[in-house]
Design a protein around this motif. Structure first.
Motif, mmCIF file in Angstrom:
data_model
loop_
_atom_site.group_PDB
_atom_site.id
_atom_site.type_symbol
_atom_site.label_atom_id
_atom_site.label_comp_id
_atom_site.label_asym_id
_atom_site.label_seq_id
_atom_site.Cartn_x
_atom_site.Cartn_y
_atom_site.Cartn_z
ATOM 1 N N ASP A 428 22.478 173.307 -25.088
ATOM 2 C CA ASP A 428 23.505 174.523 -24.837
ATOM 3 C C ASP A 428 23.781 174.697 -23.129
ATOM 4 O O ASP A 428 25.028 175.302 -22.854
ATOM 5 N N ALA A 429 22.835 174.430 -22.622
ATOM 6 C CA ALA A 429 22.978 174.931 -21.084
ATOM 7 C C ALA A 429 24.189 174.301 -20.273
ATOM 8 O O ALA A 429 24.429 173.002 -20.431
ATOM 9 N N GLU A 430 24.723 174.913 -19.643
ATOM 10 C CA GLU A 430 25.808 174.465 -18.669
ATOM 11 C C GLU A 430 25.457 174.762 -17.076
ATOM 12 O O GLU A 430 24.276 175.405 -16.874
ATOM 13 N N PRO A 431 25.913 173.858 -16.392
ATOM 14 C CA PRO A 431 25.793 174.147 -14.904
ATOM 15 C C PRO A 431 25.771 175.623 -14.633
ATOM 16 O O PRO A 431 26.664 176.307 -14.761
ATOM 17 N N GLY A 432 24.872 176.162 -13.745
ATOM 18 C CA GLY A 432 24.647 177.377 -13.146
ATOM 19 C C GLY A 432 24.023 178.280 -14.216
ATOM 20 O O GLY A 432 23.698 179.488 -14.007
ATOM 21 N N ASP A 433 23.487 177.724 -15.242
ATOM 22 C CA ASP A 433 22.594 178.365 -16.384
ATOM 23 C C ASP A 433 21.300 178.511 -15.905
ATOM 24 O O ASP A 433 20.848 177.652 -15.010
ATOM 25 N N VAL A 434 20.581 179.504 -16.737
ATOM 26 C CA VAL A 434 19.070 179.554 -16.164
ATOM 27 C C VAL A 434 18.385 179.404 -17.549
ATOM 28 O O VAL A 434 18.692 180.398 -18.570
ATOM 29 N N VAL A 435 17.447 178.329 -17.940
ATOM 30 C CA VAL A 435 16.624 178.515 -19.101
ATOM 31 C C VAL A 435 15.468 179.165 -18.829
ATOM 32 O O VAL A 435 14.697 178.484 -17.969
ATOM 33 N N LEU A 436 15.298 180.483 -19.598
ATOM 34 C CA LEU A 436 14.091 181.396 -19.114
ATOM 35 C C LEU A 436 13.306 181.652 -20.195
ATOM 36 O O LEU A 436 13.680 182.176 -21.235
ATOM 37 N N LEU A 437 12.033 181.047 -19.925
ATOM 38 C CA LEU A 437 11.011 181.779 -20.759
ATOM 39 C C LEU A 437 10.447 183.065 -20.619
ATOM 40 O O LEU A 437 9.832 183.056 -19.313
#
Length: 465
Positions: A428-437
């Protein structure tokens, strides 16, 4: 090693043979005591026997006859929700109960210090969140400045495993509420209180008991200097209790919520700028915005506390700033683990409660949020101020569906496993996103500890990049 003093020739019981228990047994033996050891885990008993320690079952009648003290590992409850049976037996027999932290403070200073030009000092850090980062940051700044420093306690080495500090040496301790609650001696030179939010309430019999455990670090021995986060009622109360007046610079107040004023000593951060004020005048400042190892307001709070502690130890603002800029951060605490195609991956597995997860959410924008696990008391309502930063939540844990129901207003997907959560977030992630745990929950429903959970996240991220 710090040999334990005051028990020469005495029999001392040691309950729990993990890292702190075994190091306490070794230090007791080095100081001339006779340790009697027990752990319910047979493998731990075998390991202790292999080191020559005597194993003693304290559940038998008369087990505490002739025993001078019982030393307890931090994970073993001594009061709430119910005393461990061995601790109850020791208390019934009138045997003093202590832990390795208490042994450390009663044993650190020796006559050899008389020959040193500058006596060693101890900085002890407690609070609900940020303890580890603040402790590690103080230690890092000192080392970068060329000062002798050791890091121990709830992070790094066991307190009794460190080397005796030398001339002008500093020992930095991270201390949890489990450790401060039981220690019979607590006499740091500088004590730091980062912040306060509900945690470990079952272990301390409620919020008041939890705060009382933290407060002991400041009340038992009375540090020369106290660095107090005053963004919560408890911190403001503690600062007021320790201060003799508004101009008392033995108390350094810290905030990331507002500018602090008055004639005293304060350090605060606003819009990414750290400022130090004394007697109503600014005497130091640091621009924190470009420091990658300290992202977000919660890390700016850690930076303020570490800065204040370093200033009490005589470091100049520019020296502290240099240390901040070379600080890489800690594993599992806002740890940037990868970046690809404009997407950043951040591991904050240490965010095991709502307050710490909220701080992580507020530190980033456009978040693909991996959350869930063993939910703690109090529910998830406290996350609301950070949910506007979340594009979608990917919920893990055995009760993932129930956890997702508590995330009002957030589009969420029940993933259960880390592998599926990371996979869906990457898709799902796009440029500018942060995948955060930032789980906002304990890990024990799926992992042994938060470190294993963070390591699993890192492995799943790297497998997809």
């Amino acid at each position: 090693m710090i040999p334990v003093r005051g028990f020469e020739g005495a029999r001392v019981a040691v309950l729990g043979l993990g890292r702190s228990g075994l190091s306490a047994a070794r230090a007791l033996r080095a100081g001339g005591a006779v340790p009697l050891c027990w752990d319910d885990n047979e493998a731990a008993r075998v390991a202790a026997e292999a080191e020559g320690f005597r194993i003693a079952d304290f559940s038998r009648a008369g087990a505490f006859d002739g025993v001078a003290a019982l030393i307890v590992s931090p994970g073993i409850p001594h009061l709430y929700p119910a005393p461990n049976r061995v601790i109850a037996a020791a208390q019934e027999a009138g045997v003093p109960v202590d832990n390795d932290i208490g042994l450390f403070f009663r044993s650190l200073a020796t006559q050899a210090w008389d020959d040193l030009d500058v006596a060693p000092r101890v900085v002890a850090v407690t609070g609900s969140n940020g303890k580890s980062t603040t402790s590690a940051l103080i230690h890092h700044v000192l080392r970068e400045a060329g000062r002798e420093a050791q890091l121990a306690g709830n992070i790094g080495r066991g307190v009794l495993d460190i080397d005796p500090p030398g001339d002008g040496g500093v020992v930095v301790l991270e201390l949890s509420s489990y450790q401060t609650d039981l220690a019979r001696a607590l006499t740091p030179d500088v004590a730091v209180f980062t912040n306060f939010s509900p945690d470990h309430l079952d272990r301390h019999g409620g919020l008041g008991g939890y705060f009382a455990a933290k407060r002991r670090l400041f009340a038992e021995g009375g540090p020369d200097r106290a660095v107090i986060g005053v963004d919560e009622d408890e911190g403001r109360y503690l600062a007021g209790q320790l201060s003799e007046g508004s101009g008392d610079d033995r108390v350094i107040r810290v905030s990331v919520a507002r500018k602090l004023s008055g004639p005293g000593w304060s350090v605060f951060a606003r819009k990414g700028f750290l400022s130090e004020y004394r007697q109503g005048r600014q005497v130091g400042s640091i621009d924190l915005r470009g420091i990658k190892g300290l992202p977000g307001a919660h890390n700016h709070q850690n930076a303020c506390a570490a800065y204040a502690a370093a200033r009490t130890l005589g470091l100049a603002p520019r020296v502290i700033e240099q240390g901040f800029r070379s600080f890489a951060g800690l594993p599992h605490r806002s740890q940037r683990v990868a970046e690809k195609s404009g997407v950043t991956f951040v591991n904050d597995s240490k965010a095991t409660n709502v307050d710490s997860a909220l701080k992580a959410l507020l530190a980033f924008e456009n978040i693909r949020w991996i959350c869930g696990g063993l939910e703690k008391e109090g529910g998830l309502a406290g996350l609301k101020p950070g949910l506007a930063h979340v594009r979608r939540a990917y919920v893990i844990g055995r009760e993932a569906a129930q956890f997702a129901l508590g995330l009002e207003g957030v589009e969420s997907e029940v993933c259960t496993t880390m592998a599926r959560a990371v996979g869906r977030a990457v898709e799902d992630a796009e440029p500018g996103d942060v995948v955060l745990l930032a789980p906002a929950a304990a890990s024990f429903d799926q992992y042994d500890n938060f470190e294993r959970r963070g390591e699993d996240f890192i492995a799943e991220v790297r497998a997809r990049l």
